[in-house]
Each structure stands twice: as structure tokens, then as C-alpha cells.
Design a protein around this motif. Structure first.
Motif, PDB file in Angstrom:
ATOM      1  N   VAL A 232       3.605  -2.857   9.874  1.00 51.15           N
ATOM      2  CA  VAL A 232       3.392  -3.701   8.701  1.00 51.15           C
ATOM      3  C   VAL A 232       1.941  -3.567   8.279  1.00 51.15           C
ATOM      4  CG1 VAL A 232       3.456  -6.025   7.750  1.00 51.15           C
ATOM      5  CG2 VAL A 232       5.161  -5.337   9.444  1.00 51.15           C
ATOM      6  N   LYS A 233       1.726  -3.259   6.990  1.00 47.26           N
ATOM      7  CA  LYS A 233       0.377  -3.165   6.436  1.00 47.26           C
ATOM      8  C   LYS A 233       0.144  -4.339   5.503  1.00 47.26           C
ATOM      9  CE  LYS A 233      -3.626  -1.354   5.690  1.00 47.26           C
ATOM     10  NZ  LYS A 233      -4.632  -1.327   6.791  1.00 47.26           N
ATOM     11  N   LYS A 234      -0.948  -5.071   5.763  1.00 47.45           N
ATOM     12  CA  LYS A 234      -1.267  -6.280   5.003  1.00 47.45           C
ATOM     13  C   LYS A 234      -2.278  -5.964   3.908  1.00 47.45           C
ATOM     14  CE  LYS A 234      -3.102 -10.951   5.835  1.00 47.45           C
ATOM     15  NZ  LYS A 234      -3.637 -11.835   6.898  1.00 47.45           N
ATOM     16  N   LEU A 235      -1.927  -6.300   2.658  1.00 47.37           N
ATOM     17  CA  LEU A 235      -2.800  -6.056   1.506  1.00 47.37           C
ATOM     18  C   LEU A 235      -2.979  -7.334   0.710  1.00 47.37           C
ATOM     19  CD1 LEU A 235      -1.225  -2.726   0.177  1.00 47.37           C
ATOM     20  CD2 LEU A 235      -3.300  -2.945   1.553  1.00 47.37           C
ATOM     21  N   GLY A 236      -4.184  -7.536   0.185  1.00 47.39           N
ATOM     22  CA  GLY A 236      -4.418  -8.682  -0.676  1.00 47.39           C
ATOM     23  C   GLY A 236      -3.764  -8.485  -2.032  1.00 47.39           C
ATOM     24  N   ASN A 237      -3.146  -9.548  -2.560  1.00 50.64           N
ATOM     25  CA  ASN A 237      -2.515  -9.465  -3.868  1.00 50.64           C
ATOM     26  C   ASN A 237      -3.554  -9.293  -4.968  1.00 50.64           C
ATOM     27  OD1 ASN A 237       0.181  -9.676  -3.048  1.00 50.64           O
ATOM     28  ND2 ASN A 237       0.064 -11.920  -2.976  1.00 50.64           N
ATOM     29  N   ILE A 238      -3.166  -8.607  -6.045  1.00 51.48           N
ATOM     30  CA  ILE A 238      -4.052  -8.362  -7.180  1.00 51.48           C
ATOM     31  C   ILE A 238      -3.798  -9.443  -8.235  1.00 51.48           C
ATOM     32  CG2 ILE A 238      -4.663  -6.746  -9.016  1.00 51.48           C
ATOM     33  CD1 ILE A 238      -3.669  -4.495  -7.218  1.00 51.48           C
ATOM     34  N   PRO A 239      -4.839 -10.152  -8.696  1.00 58.73           N
ATOM     35  CA  PRO A 239      -4.625 -11.146  -9.753  1.00 58.73           C
ATOM     36  C   PRO A 239      -4.353 -10.462 -11.094  1.00 58.73           C
ATOM     37  CG  PRO A 239      -6.960 -10.932  -9.269  1.00 58.73           C
ATOM     38  CD  PRO A 239      -6.225 -10.097  -8.244  1.00 58.73           C
ATOM     39  N   THR A 240      -3.731 -11.178 -12.000  1.00 56.40           N
ATOM     40  CA  THR A 240      -3.471 -10.654 -13.331  1.00 56.40           C
ATOM     41  C   THR A 240      -4.797 -10.383 -14.043  1.00 56.40           C
ATOM     42  OG1 THR A 240      -1.406 -11.901 -13.454  1.00 56.40           O
ATOM     43  CG2 THR A 240      -2.331 -11.100 -15.532  1.00 56.40           C
ATOM     44  N   GLY A 241      -4.943  -9.155 -14.540  1.00 54.35           N
ATOM     45  CA  GLY A 241      -6.200  -8.752 -15.154  1.00 54.35           C
ATOM     46  C   GLY A 241      -7.017  -7.837 -14.275  1.00 54.35           C
ATOM     47  N   GLY A 242      -6.655  -7.746 -12.988  1.00 49.44           N
ATOM     48  CA  GLY A 242      -7.364  -6.838 -12.088  1.00 49.44           C
ATOM     49  C   GLY A 242      -8.160  -7.582 -11.040  1.00 49.44           C
ATOM     50  N   GLY A 243      -8.295  -6.942  -9.873  1.00 47.88           N
ATOM     51  CA  GLY A 243      -9.068  -7.522  -8.779  1.00 47.88           C
ATOM     52  C   GLY A 243     -10.512  -7.046  -8.800  1.00 47.88           C
ATOM     53  N   TRP A 244     -11.264  -7.489  -7.784  1.00 46.65           N
ATOM     54  CA  TRP A 244     -12.704  -7.194  -7.739  1.00 46.65           C
ATOM     55  C   TRP A 244     -12.994  -5.706  -7.589  1.00 46.65           C
ATOM     56  CZ3 TRP A 244     -14.811  -4.778  -3.516  1.00 46.65           C
ATOM     57  CH2 TRP A 244     -14.065  -4.769  -2.343  1.00 46.65           C
ATOM     58  N   ARG A 245     -12.057  -4.949  -6.979  1.00 42.88           N
ATOM     59  CA  ARG A 245     -12.277  -3.509  -6.844  1.00 42.88           C
ATOM     60  C   ARG A 245     -12.319  -2.815  -8.208  1.00 42.88           C
ATOM     61  NH1 ARG A 245     -11.186  -1.368  -1.668  1.00 42.88           N
ATOM     62  NH2 ARG A 245     -10.373  -2.895  -0.194  1.00 42.88           N
ATOM     63  N   THR A 246     -11.641  -3.411  -9.197  1.00 44.93           N
ATOM     64  CA  THR A 246     -11.524  -2.784 -10.515  1.00 44.93           C
ATOM     65  C   THR A 246     -12.537  -3.339 -11.508  1.00 44.93           C
ATOM     66  OG1 THR A 246      -9.163  -2.462 -10.135  1.00 44.93           O
ATOM     67  CG2 THR A 246      -9.938  -2.286 -12.407  1.00 44.93           C
ATOM     68  N   VAL A 247     -12.652  -4.654 -11.581  1.00 44.62           N
ATOM     69  CA  VAL A 247     -13.467  -5.281 -12.628  1.00 44.62           C
ATOM     70  C   VAL A 247     -14.738  -5.914 -12.095  1.00 44.62           C
ATOM     71  CG1 VAL A 247     -11.439  -5.688 -14.057  1.00 44.62           C
ATOM     72  CG2 VAL A 247     -12.148  -7.431 -12.419  1.00 44.62           C
ATOM     73  N   GLY A 248     -15.011  -5.774 -10.786  1.00 46.19           N
ATOM     74  CA  GLY A 248     -16.205  -6.391 -10.228  1.00 46.19           C
ATOM     75  C   GLY A 248     -15.914  -7.769  -9.662  1.00 46.19           C
ATOM     76  N   ARG A 249     -16.832  -8.267  -8.865  1.00 42.26           N
ATOM     77  CA  ARG A 249     -16.574  -9.527  -8.149  1.00 42.26           C
ATOM     78  C   ARG A 249     -16.567 -10.735  -9.086  1.00 42.26           C
ATOM     79  NH1 ARG A 249     -16.406  -8.938  -2.782  1.00 42.26           N
ATOM     80  NH2 ARG A 249     -17.244  -7.014  -1.890  1.00 42.26           N
TER      81      ARG A 249
END
Length: 330
Positions: free
Chosen positions: A142-159
Motif C-alpha cells: 500500500v502506497k500512501k499519498l496526500g490528496n490534491i486540493p481542487t486547484g492544485g497542491g503545493w507541488r504545483t502552485v507553491g505553498r
């Protein structure tokens, strides 16, 4: 050794030798007929007299003895320094008192010339294996990943914008630092040891009931591809150590195996698949939402199984190890 322009294959050698020995053809005539030299024809005829058909194959050119070869005590010392101290050829040569080229030759012969071939924790050579047939052993994890919020997460749009998107999305409460919680996606995976064929599903938890439901569907998915699972190897997570998991596997006729505690290398094929999945699916591009990322998993799995070259399979995709399977090249 045979090559593309060889005049004689083992079968041709046997035909020529039989003509000379059994039918009493002159050596010169047989050599002319098979378009080889007279000494070549005589050599294979002599080998046929001594060993019969088994003597028609190539012999090893390795000498019977190698007096100049590095003594075994020196080899053991070189291997010990390599495994325990991670030293290179130059460092080992200074301690042992031999040339660095000699040390390198020993390391290559012992297959530890690269540090990646040694276990990081113990220094022992990594033991690689592969089961003989599909379904003999399937790895699950099982691989655990953080869910992405609508509009993009910090990896995409910055913190900063990532926090705003999490707040706008609502999240699932807040932690003790008052940060919005988005929850996690749990990717349940099953990968066959022999073929590297993989099956995966995304769920919101890793409970025993979820793992069992996933495993039943994985067994059915492999069965439709002609693979009968005999054993399953998992880590020591609570969902796999539960009585319900063992009972479900027993009902499916699958024996359970567990990795050594705190030793993820035992389940290395699943761990490596998870890493590939993270790099090529989970974080390969900026997803606008968690739903978009989850929707992209089936297409990537198809690419992995049917089209993506796998280095452990000689550059072929996993599906090629299943023969006579309808639609395997789609």
C-alpha cells in the motif's frame, strides 16, 4: 564459438564426422564437401571418435589452471573491505598491497564492482531472484499519498496558493497546527514476481476489509489473464497481519508470506513498482484535483503492463511474458 558466418554448426559437424568415421569418407573429400580446411575436418572426426555426438559442441577456452590468478586469501580480504568499508579499488589496493586494476578485476568477478550491488544496511551483496512461472508469488503493498486540493497542491502552485486551495476545498478538519487536512489516498498494488504484471486500486483507507476486497479483485483480474496466484508476499502492516486477511487468502487458495520486520528489501519488487508509479503517474504532471489524478491511474497501468519497456525483462513490457493471451498487444 559459433558466429554469423560459421561454416559448421554442431549439426553440420556431426554430419561431417559421421561421413568420415561411419561411412569411411576420406578426410580431404569431406573437408571439400563441407567447405572447411582438412585439419578442421580431422579435428571433428577425432572428437566424434572419442565422445560421440556430445563432442560436437564448443569447448570452453578457459585454462585448466591459472598460476598468476589472485590468491584466494587476498580475494577474501578485498571482498571484506569492499563490503564492510565501501572502499574503492584505489583504497583497497593501498591496504592489501596489490594493483588497483587487480582489485577492480576481483570486484567485477565477484559482482560487487558497483556499490549499488551491495545492501546499504548490511554491506552484503544484494540477492536478486525471480520466480519461474506467473502466479508463483505476487507482491502486494500500500502506497500512501496526500490528496490534491481542487486547484492544485503545493507541488504545483507553491505553498502559499496550495494552502489557499486547501482552505477553499474544505479539507477534512485541521491538525494541531491549524493546517487544513486533505486526507490521503491509499494505492493498493499487486505485482507478479515473474511477469511484473501489476494491478492497482485507490482507496481512502488501508483497513483489513479494504485490503481483502482489493485482493479478491486482484486475484480475479490475474485469473482472467490466465494467472493463478499461489502465494502472496506482504509487509507486516496491520491489514495483512489480521485474521480476516489470512482467512480470505485461505479461501482463495493463496498461501501468505511476510517480509522480515524492518526489512523492505524483501518486498523489493513492490517497492520498486511504487517508486515507478510515483514518478510516472502521481507526480508526472500538475493535476488540478485529486479526482483528475485518480482518473489517470488506469491509463498509466495499461501503459505499464502493455507498452512500457521493463529493464528486468530485456526491454519488453510485462504482458509479453504471458503467451497466447488475447489482446495482449493492444
Amino acid at each position: 564459438m559459433l558466429h554469423a558466418n560459421a561454416a559448421l554448426t554442431p549439426r553440420q559437424r556431426l554430419r561431417m564426422a559421421r561421413l568420415i568415421v561411419d561411412e569411411n569418407w576420406p578426410v580431404a573429400r569431406a573437408a571439400e564437401w563441407f567447405q572447411v580446411s582438412w585439419p578442421t575436418a580431422k579435428r571433428w572426426a577425432d572428437r566424434y571418435r572419442l565422445a560421440g555426438p556430445d563432442g560436437m559442441t564448443d569447448r570452453s577456452s578457459r585454462p585448466h589452471s591459472s598460476p598468476a590468478r589472485t590468491p584466494q586469501p587476498t580475494v577474501r580480504k578485498i571482498v571484506h573491505l569492499r563490503c564492510k568499508r565501501r572502499l574503492g579499488p584505489v583504497g583497497i589496493a593501498a591496504i592489501v598491497g596489490v594493483a588497483a586494476s587487480t582489485v577492480h578485476a576481483v570486484l567485477v568477478r565477484c559482482r560487487i564492482n558497483r556499490l549499488s550491488l551491495l545492501d546499504r544496511r548490511t554491506g552484503e551483496p544484494v540477492v536478486r531472484y525471480e520466480r519461474d512461472r506467473p502466479g508463483e508469488l505476487v507482491h502486494t503493498d500500500v502506497k500512501k499519498l496526500g490528496n490534491i486540493p481542487t486547484g492544485g497542491g503545493w507541488r504545483t502552485v507553491g505553498r502559499v496558493q496550495g494552502r489557499r486551495n486547501k482552505t477553499t476545498d474544505g479539507g477534512k478538519g485541521r491538525n494541531r497546527h491549524h493546517n487544513v487536512l486533505m486526507g490521503h489516498a491509499y494505492v493498493h498494488t499487486a505485482i507478479d514476481d515473474h511477469t511484473r504484471l501489476a494491478y492497482a486500486e485507490i482507496h481512502d483507507d488501508e483497513t483489513a476489509d479494504t485490503a481483502i476486497g482489493f485482493w479478491r479483485r486482484a486475484v480475479a483480474w490475474f485469473a482472467t489473464r490466465g494467472v493463478t496466484i499461489e502465494r502472496v508476499l506482504s509487509d507486516n502492516g496491520s491489514c495483512y497481519r489480521s485474521r480476516a486477511w489470512r482467512q480470505a487468502c485461505a479461501q482463495l487458495g493463496v498461501a501468505t508470506r511476510y517480509t522480515r520486520p524492518y526489512w523492505p528489501q524483501t518486498n523489493g519488487k513492490a517497492e520498486r513498482f511504487n517508486r515507478t508509479m510515483i514518478n510516472e503517474w502521481a507526480f508526472v504532471r500538475p493535476y488540478p484535483s485529486e479526482a483528475a489524478r485518480r482518473a489517470a491511474l488506469p491509463a498509466w497501468l495499461h501503459t505499464y503492463n502493455h507498452h512500457r519497456p521493463h529493464t528486468a525483462l530485456g526491454g519488453q513490457p510485462p504482458i509479453t511474458r504471458l503467451t497466447n493471451l488475447s489482446g495482449q498487444y493492444i
